[in-house]
Design an enzyme around this catalytic site. Structure first.
Site, PDB file in Angstrom:
ATOM      1  N   ASP A  24       0.832  -1.208   0.000  1.00  8.25           N
ATOM      2  CA  ASP A  24       0.000   0.000   0.000  1.00  8.25           C
ATOM      3  C   ASP A  24       0.870   1.263   0.000  1.00  8.25           C
ATOM      4  O   ASP A  24       1.975   1.259   0.540  1.00  8.25           O
ATOM      5  CB  ASP A  24      -0.912  -0.013   1.239  1.00  8.25           C
ATOM      6  CG  ASP A  24      -2.057   0.982   1.106  1.00  8.25           C
ATOM      7  OD1 ASP A  24      -2.388   1.379  -0.029  1.00  8.25           O
ATOM      8  OD2 ASP A  24      -2.627   1.365   2.153  1.00  8.25           O
ATOM      9  N   HIS A  41       2.162   3.591  -9.160  1.00  9.06           N
ATOM     10  CA  HIS A  41       1.955   2.161  -9.425  1.00  9.06           C
ATOM     11  C   HIS A  41       3.142   1.589 -10.215  1.00  9.06           C
ATOM     12  O   HIS A  41       3.565   0.461  -9.971  1.00  9.06           O
ATOM     13  CB  HIS A  41       0.643   1.942 -10.179  1.00  9.06           C
ATOM     14  CG  HIS A  41      -0.566   2.314  -9.354  1.00  9.06           C
ATOM     15  ND1 HIS A  41      -0.769   1.844  -8.079  1.00  9.06           N
ATOM     16  CD2 HIS A  41      -1.633   3.126  -9.627  1.00  9.06           C
ATOM     17  CE1 HIS A  41      -1.904   2.340  -7.587  1.00  9.06           C
ATOM     18  NE2 HIS A  41      -2.441   3.126  -8.517  1.00  9.06           N
ATOM     19  N   LEU A 135      11.304 -20.087  -4.827  1.00  9.28           N
ATOM     20  CA  LEU A 135      10.206 -19.330  -4.230  1.00  9.28           C
ATOM     21  C   LEU A 135       8.875 -19.487  -5.002  1.00  9.28           C
ATOM     22  O   LEU A 135       8.869 -19.521  -6.232  1.00  9.28           O
ATOM     23  CB  LEU A 135      10.640 -17.856  -4.255  1.00  9.28           C
ATOM     24  CG  LEU A 135       9.645 -16.787  -3.883  1.00  9.28           C
ATOM     25  CD1 LEU A 135       9.356 -16.828  -2.391  1.00  9.28           C
ATOM     26  CD2 LEU A 135      10.203 -15.409  -4.264  1.00  9.28           C
TER      27      LEU A 135
HETATM   28  C1  IPE Z   1      -5.424  -2.775  -0.082  1.00  8.45           C
HETATM   29  O1  IPE Z   1      -5.091  -1.439  -0.261  1.00  8.45           O
HETATM   30  C2  IPE Z   1      -5.394  -3.516  -1.378  1.00  8.45           C
HETATM   31  C3  IPE Z   1      -4.103  -3.580  -2.065  1.00  8.45           C
HETATM   32  C4  IPE Z   1      -2.939  -3.134  -1.672  1.00  8.45           C
HETATM   33  C5  IPE Z   1      -4.149  -4.268  -3.319  1.00  8.45           C
HETATM   34  P1  IPE Z   1      -6.208  -0.293  -0.347  1.00  8.45           P
HETATM   35  O2  IPE Z   1      -5.470   0.980  -0.489  1.00  8.45           O
HETATM   36  O3  IPE Z   1      -7.186  -0.623  -1.413  1.00  8.45           O
HETATM   37  O4  IPE Z   1      -6.919  -0.415   1.061  1.00  8.45           O
HETATM   38  P2  IPE Z   1      -7.886   0.591   1.833  1.00  8.45           P
HETATM   39  O5  IPE Z   1      -8.962   0.987   0.877  1.00  8.45           O
HETATM   40  O6  IPE Z   1      -7.058   1.788   2.231  1.00  8.45           O
HETATM   41  O7  IPE Z   1      -8.366  -0.163   3.019  1.00  8.45           O
HETATM   42  C1  IPE Z   2      -1.704   0.213  -3.383  1.00  7.60           C
HETATM   43  O1  IPE Z   2      -1.449   1.566  -3.382  1.00  7.60           O
HETATM   44  C2  IPE Z   2      -1.945  -0.321  -4.775  1.00  7.60           C
HETATM   45  C3  IPE Z   2      -3.330  -0.780  -5.031  1.00  7.60           C
HETATM   46  C4  IPE Z   2      -4.308  -0.773  -4.181  1.00  7.60           C
HETATM   47  C5  IPE Z   2      -3.591  -1.274  -6.348  1.00  7.60           C
HETATM   48  P1  IPE Z   2      -2.627   2.631  -3.335  1.00  7.60           P
HETATM   49  O2  IPE Z   2      -3.009   2.965  -4.741  1.00  7.60           O
HETATM   50  O3  IPE Z   2      -3.729   2.169  -2.464  1.00  7.60           O
HETATM   51  O4  IPE Z   2      -1.888   3.869  -2.685  1.00  7.60           O
HETATM   52  P2  IPE Z   2      -2.491   4.926  -1.667  1.00  7.60           P
HETATM   53  O5  IPE Z   2      -3.021   4.152  -0.491  1.00  7.60           O
HETATM   54  O6  IPE Z   2      -3.574   5.671  -2.393  1.00  7.60           O
HETATM   55  O7  IPE Z   2      -1.329   5.787  -1.313  1.00  7.60           O
HETATM   56 MG    MG Z   3      -4.149   2.423  -0.480  1.00  9.07          MG
END
Ligand code: IPE
Ligand code: IPE
Ligand code: MG
Length: 258
Positions: A24, A41, A135
């Site tokens: 995240d 990303h 792995l």
């Molecule tokens: C969780 O992250 C899902 C992934 C990293 C794929 P999110 O950014 O979607 O989670 P929430 O919405 O903050 O809980």
């Molecule tokens: C995690 O990073 C990637 C996915 C959920 C696909 P985020 O896109 O949730 O990044 P933040 O939380 O907005 O910083």
């Molecule tokens: Mg996120």
């Protein structure tokens, strides 16, 4: 610990066998740099490459990465299609390299929502790497812990309808056998980057006795050193599984109960 120390972290027998990561913070990483979220990303993919390599070096058996949750469809359409495209392009580019490095690739999640092209790349990748013994990398896409339990219960119910199972046959072992993670060890270490301290519908059933580790490092900045720190924290913990600390120290527990 310096970076040098991280690379010299010797595989030892109290390494986690299975590490599961919620990657995240990509969006915030980009926003901090006044870049579009897409760049976050992309930077996240580079971090994946580093972490996979490091886990292979450290002789970790399974690495599960949460790449797209069943709730991430709620994001703006533009971001969803960008993520799908990035996923496809990354797989096309990386699968042969993973295979050369003897890495086994597996996907968990409801893949019926994906384009046929993407579904084919996923199943071809699994087939190509299925006998690899280094792995195992499990990518959770369109995955939700609740989805996983529902699909398992549905399969069990179908067997009951067909008269193959009775209600007394429902045990934890039977449920395990129908989850998407069948055959994999339970995660020993859960890591969430990005500062949030929640599970966000990741492996709900499987995390029952997993050690949790939260870090504010944003996923694109998560490197070998950061993972070595998480593993160090894991090694410093006493896993009791309901026993007392003394029982664990004196090793008075029958092995099958551990
Ligand atoms: C969780 O992250 C899902 C992934 C990293 C794929 P999110 O950014 O979607 O989670 P929430 O919405 O903050 O809980
Ligand atoms: C995690 O990073 C990637 C996915 C959920 C696909 P985020 O896109 O949730 O990044 P933040 O939380 O907005 O910083
Ligand atoms: Mg996120």
């Amino acid at each position: 610990m310096s970076l040098e120390d991280a690379s010299s972290l010797e595989p030892v027998n109290n390494n986690p066998q299975h590490i599961a990561i919620i990657m995240d913070g990509n969006g915030r990483w980009a926003q901090k740099r006044f870049l579009p979220r897409a760049m976050g990303h992309q930077a996240g993919v580079k971090a994946v490459r580093k972490i996979v390599e490091f886990c292979a070096q450290q002789e970790i058996e399974v690495l599960t990465l949460f790449a797209f949750s069943s709730e991430n469809w709620r994001r703006p359409e533009e971001e969803v299609s960008l993520l799908m495209n990035l996923f496809l392009v990354t797989l096309q580019r990386e699968i042969d390299k993973l295979n050369e490095n003897k890495i086994r690739l597996q996907f968990i999640g409801d893949r019926t929502a994906f384009s046929e092209k993407l579904q084919k790349i996923m199943s071809d990748g699994e087939l190509l790497t299925k006998n690899n013994t280094a792995l195992t990398v499990v990518v959770a896409v369109n995955y939700g812990g609740r989805w996983d339990m529902c699909q398992a219960f549905r399969k069990v119910a179908e067997k009951m309808d067909a008269g193959l199972l009775a209600s007394q046959d429902i045990t934890e072992h039977l449920i395990n056998q129908h989850l998407s993670t069948v055959g994999l060890p339970e995660p020993d270490l859960f890591i969430r980057t990005g500062g949030e301290q929640r599970v966000s519908n990741f492996l709900l059933w499987q995390l029952a006795y997993t050690e949790m580790y939260f870090t504010s490092i944003l996923w694109p900045d998560f490197d070998q050193q950061a993972l070595a720190d998480a593993i160090k924290s894991f090694r410093s913990r006493q896993r009791r599984f309901g026993h007392t600390g003394e029982q664990i120290l004196n090793q008075t527990i029958p092995l099958e109960q551990l």
